[in-house]
Structures are given as structure tokens and as C-alpha cells.
Enzyme design. Structure first.
Site, short mmCIF file in Angstrom:
data_model
loop_
_atom_site.label_atom_id
_atom_site.label_comp_id
_atom_site.label_asym_id
_atom_site.label_seq_id
_atom_site.Cartn_x
_atom_site.Cartn_y
_atom_site.Cartn_z
N ASP A 212 0.71 -1.11 -0.02
CA ASP A 212 -0.02 0.04 -0.17
C ASP A 212 0.92 1.24 -0.07
O ASP A 212 1.91 1.22 0.68
CB ASP A 212 -1.00 -0.09 1.28
N GLU A 261 14.23 -15.58 1.24
CA GLU A 261 14.41 -16.71 2.21
C GLU A 261 13.35 -17.77 2.27
O GLU A 261 13.60 -18.84 2.91
CB GLU A 261 14.31 -15.96 3.67
#
Ligand code: GLC
Length: 551
Positions: A212, A261
């Protein structure tokens, strides 16, 4: 995760992503608000529609002053929408259906109900608690805001607090509502906090985040006031000292590594109202995000030359950084594209919304035709597309919402001068003859639904040839079968300035943006936004034709 779709790491290069606005999707609990179990219940419908992923607007703990974009707890689910277990169940159910889940992340500001902001209010000026937000002394004798910045929703972007001893004190910055204080992204604690939020949701299996106000996090040091001309420029993409600062890219490089990751297939999507497209494309460089909403495309009027130019510009700007272009026509912040494209001056209507007293209103028939044609044109383009719930039913912007039912802070902060975004957020219809058109078994709906929603309900369109829903399904099925998202666009000359045609793989897409019918070339029409089959492309009409016919 055995299915082919979920197995592909770069699935996002050609994905079609469907935006669910949870409060308006399906209220399984029977309240006037949609909820997460409601989304889970309807996932099979989205599978049938043929999309690849679902982006959920915020469902986190929030006082709901900006429909959940005011987050009080980034790792909690608001009781309005359900529980954390409901969110986990939703993610798991989606994966079982081979649908990916993108969640919304709101890093520019929190809610004023966030624990950190409450601590900031009870801590003195200069304290570490205040340094997580943008507190400043007022100008002059302290009673004037620190600068002249204005909130996107109208009114000043600063609010003065009352200090612990009861005296009027410092001011805090809020680029949006006064209950949405901006974080201080110069503070490393804020960076660490959001790393943890990302990991929290990644641990729960989400496939990505829609970021956002991605262009807003960093502000120009010293927070300089705007010149009078810049102040007057209210376009969403206007240059301001709080939009699109270079340092914001460091944040996304860091998040890119956090996502890595978890494997190579998690994505970040930028909500970045920046201009030109080359600047937007900076957000999707190889070590940053994967997608940026193409607001240049969304903001383009119904005009062949403008559409052609924005498509070319998008493919070259995103292509230059090795990213796919995205295509988007509707979302929860703009007038629904069918209604919007049937109107003239887009610059003034997009931020303002539509309401009973708006000077210009779209003709419903033109809106329906253009809305369907615009999607038919868009879904043939190479790259990734975003759809917004309800557009597959041909829903128009709802104009007749009474003032006392409007919830958008834009409406209230401008004293009704701008209607805001409620008209595209009305709960969607599922069944013509059910209470609240199948949205909620109790018949409640947080915004009133118009009578016209009955005939547009999903059960009236399912399996009905020529319906908007079946058009979307056909386009999505062919798009996938023909690999259009990974294809290449080649324009075809039509000899008409109002008719665009392009070829992508085995499909030729044609769209008539003008006022006069155009003779279609011979060939199999595989999809058509209108049921007319008289060999012409009518005004506001788009088709997909088997390419060999035009070669
Ligand atoms: C984004 C959201 C919008 C929200 C604003 C503030 O533009 O899409 O709905 O009001 O940010 O968070």
C-alpha cells in the site's frame, strides 16, 4: 502444492490476479460485512472463473476508519472478518485449489489505535516512542502546522496532540486520515518491525504482498512546504516531497531478500502512483518488487490512440527492467471501469468519485459495452492482469448512495465535495432472489445495494451464453491455453484511427473505440464482448479472432 500452477516459480509473469475486497465479498456470518470464511466458501467460484491468484485487501485488526487500511495490529485478524485460524484456513484452501494468496501490507502509516502510536502519545517530545512516527513542533508559536502539506483525503496532513500535562503540543503527520499517522522510515526500528510482519505472514504460507502507498514511505528531509502551484495539483501522481523518494527503493531491496528466504516464488506488488512509467518501473527492477499496478493504463480514456500509446509505453518501460507489464482497469479506489470509460474528463472524475449530484453521469448501456470491450482488449495483452471483484459480473459504479450511508473518509473530510470510493465498494450480488442478493443471509449490507444488482447476480449469468461472467471465463481460458501472458504483441494496421488490432500468438484482438461500425476480417471469432455476429465490429465492441484468418 503438487499442481503445475503452484509449482512454477515465475508464475507471476503471466498471472491473472483477482482482488477480493473482503468486507464486500461474502458475509458468511450473516452480518452486513463480508468475512474470511465467506471468501473461503467462494474460492471454488474463483477457480471456475479461471484466475491464478487472489489478492485480499486488509482484514487486520483495525478501527475501520479507512476500511481496514488503518491497521492497529499487523499480525491480528479483525473480529469483523474472523480469526487468525480463519486466515490460515483460507490460505490452505486456496492452495488446495491451486490459487495463490497475496495479502495487503500497509507500511506508510498505522492506525492511531496501534500500540506504538498510543505509546507515542503518552511519551514526551523527543522520546524514542515518538520517533517511530513523524512528530514535529508546530510553526510560528507552535499553533500552526509544521508545513502546508494536505491529506490525500482532504484537509491538512497534520494534527496537533495534547501532551500528557494537558497542554497543546506537537503535531503528527498523516498523509491520509488523521487516524492514520505516518511511520518514520528513517528509524531502523520501523524497518525491523516490518521485516517481522512479512515473516509472520510468509510463515503462514502467503505467496506475496501488495504494498500500500509504496511510493510514500520516505519524505524529503526537512519536510519543506509545497509551492502554491504544487499545492493546487491534486492528481494522484503529482510530484510531492513525500512521494517517490529515491531512498524508498532500499526498503524494497531489503524486502526482496526477506521474501527470497522463503523461496523464489513469493512476490511484491507496488501500489505506486508515480509518473512517468519509467519511474514506476524502478519499483520492479530485478532486486526489488515483481509487479507494479499499471495506473497509467487504468487512467487512460476510451480513445484508440491513447490506449495504443500507453500499451507501447508500458511494454517498453517495464521491458527495459526485465519485468512484465501489469494491466488493471478497476480496484477499490477508483470508479468502476465500465462507468469510468463511459465518461469524459478522467482527470477530474477519478479522484472525486460519483454521486447523485455529480455533473456528469455515465450512460449505463455505453458503460456496459465499453466495460466488457475494455476487458476483452486487456486480457489479450502479454504480461499479468489484475481484476477487481464484481467486474466479471459487469457491475457499474453505484451512484445513488445516500450521504448518510457513505463511509469513505474522503467524503467526510471534504464535507461531501468529493464523493469518494464507496460506489465501487458495494457488496457484490451472488443470487438474484436471496437476501442481500446472496451477499449475507441476514439481508444486511454495510452499503445499500441497488435494484439493478438482481439481474447482474452471479446465478443469473452462470452458464448463460453472452453474459459478462461467461465472457470473462472464455477470455481467461483462451488466454491460458494460448499462453498469451507470455506472448508478444504485434500491432496490425486497421486503416481506421478508431480501431485497434494486435496479434498475440494465435489470437488477433480487435477493439472499436469509435462511433461507427467496422467490417471484421474473415475468421473464427473465439470471443466477443457483444453477441452481434453480423461480421461487424460495433462501437464499444472487442473480439478475439483466430489469427491465421488475418495473416
Ligand atoms: C491506498 C489504498 C486505499 C487507502 C490508502 C491509504 O491507496 O488502496 O484504499 O485508503 O492507500 O492506506
Amino acid at each position: 502444492m503438487s499442481q503445475a500452477g503452484l509449482a512454477r516459480a515465475d508464475w507471476w509473469r503471466d498471472a491473472v490476479i483477482y482482488q477480493v475486497y473482503p468486507r464486500s465479498f461474502c458475509a458468511s456470518g450473516g452480518t452486513g460485512f463480508g468475512d474470511l470464511p465467506g471468501v473461503t466458501q467462494k474460492l471454488p467460484e474463483l477457480r471456475k472463473l479461471g484466475v491464478d491468484a487472489v489478492w485480499l485487501s486488509p482484514f487486520y485488526t483495525s478501527p475501520q476508519n479507512d476500511a481496514g487500511y488503518d491497521v492497529a495490529d499487523y499480525c491480528g485478524v479483525d473480529s469483523l472478518f474472523g480469526t487468525l485460524a480463519d486466515a490460515e484456513h483460507l490460505i490452505k484452501s486456496a492452495h488446495e485449489l491451486d490459487l495463490r494468496i497475496i495479502v495487503d501490507l500497509v507500511p506508510n502509516h498505522s492506525s492511531s489505535e496501534h500500540e506504538w502510536f498510543k505509546q507515542a502519545l503518552t511519551s514526551p517530545p523527543g522520546s524514542p516512542e515518538r520517533d517511530r512516527y513523524m512528530f514535529r513542533d508546530g510553526s510560528g508559536d507552535g499553533s500552526e502546522p509544521p508545513n502546508n502539506w494536505q491529506s490525500v483525503f482532504g484537509g491538512p496532513a497534520w494534527t496537533r496532540v495534547v501532551e500528557a500535562d494537558g497542554t497543546p503540543g506537537q503535531w503528527y503527520l498523516h498523509l491520509f486520515d488523521s487516524t492514520q499517522p505516518d511511520f518514520n522510515w528513517e528509524n531502523p526500528e520501523v524497518w525491523d518491525f516490518f521485516d517481522d510482519v512479512l515473516r509472520f505472514w510468509l510463515d503462514r504460507g502467503v505467496d506475496g504482498f501488495r504494498i500500500d502507498v509504496a511510493h510514500g514511505l520516505m519524505k524529503v528531509p526537512g519536510l519543506p512546504s509545497l509551492s502554491p502551484e504544487d499545492l493546487a495539483d491534486t492528481r494522484p501522481d503529482a510530484q510531492k516531497p513525500y512521494w517517490n523518494q529515491e531512498k524508498v527503493h532500499d526498503v524494497y531491496r531489503r524486502w526482496h531478500r526477506v521474501l527470497e528466504e522463503y523461496g523464489p516464488d513469493r512476490i511484491l506488488t507496488a501500489e505506486a502512483w508515480v509518473w512517468p512509467l519509467e519511474s514506476m518501473a524502478q519499483y520492479v527492477r530485478e532486486d526489488e518488487m515483481q509487479h507494479a499496478f499499471n495506473f497509467a493504463y487504468l487512467s487512460t480514456s476510451w480513445q484508440a490512440e491513447s490506449v495504443k500509446s500507453v500499451v507501447n509505453h508500458s511494454l517498453s518501460a517495464f521491458g527495459a527492467v526485465g519485468a512484465p507489464s501489469t494491466w488493471v482497469l478497476s480496484n477499490h479506489d477508483v470508479i468502476r471501469h465500465s462507468s469510468r470509460l463511459a465518461m469524459g474528463a478522467l482527470e477530474s472524475v477519478v479522484p472525486g468519485g460519483l454521486g447523485p449530484k455529480s455533473p456528469e453521469k455515465p450512460d449505463p448501456d455505453v458503460a456496459m459495452r465499453r466495460g466488457r470491450a475494455a476487458t476483452t482488449f486487456m486480457l489479450g495483452l502479454p504480461g499479468s492482469s489484475y481484476l477487481y471483484q464484481g467486474e466479471e459480473l459487469g457491475l457499474p459504479e453505484v451512484i445513488e448512495i445516500p450521504d448518510d450511508k457513505r463511509e469513505d473518509p474522503t467524503f467526510h473530510r471534504t464535507n461531501g465535495e468529493r464523493y469518494g470510493r464507496d460506489g465501487c465498494r458495494v457488496p457484490i450480488p451472488w443470487e438474484k432472489d436471496a437476501p442481500a442478493y446472496g451477499f449475507s443471509p441476514s439481508g444486511q449490507s454495510w452499503l445499500p445495494q441497488p435494484d439493478t444488482f438482481g439481474d447482474l447476480a452471479r446465478d443469473q449469468q452462470e452458464g448463460v451464453e453472452g453474459s459478462t461472467l461467461e465472457l470473462y471465463k472464455t477470455l481467461l481460458r483462451l488466454r491460458k491455453a494460448e499462453g498469451l501472458g507470455r506472448g508478444e504483441l504485434q500491432w496490425i494496421d486497421t486503416d481506421s484511427p478508431d480501431v485497434l488490432a494486435y496479434q498475440n500468438g494465435g489470437i488477433t484482438v480487435m477493439c472499436n473505440f469509435g462511433d461507427t461500425p467496422f467490417d471484421l476480417p474473415h475468421g473464427d471469432v473465439l470471443a466477443s464482448s457483444e453477441s452481434e455476429r453480423d461480421g461487424t465490429l460495433q462501437p464499444g465492441h472487442a473480439v478475439w479472432i483466430q489469427s491465421t484468418a488475418t495473416e
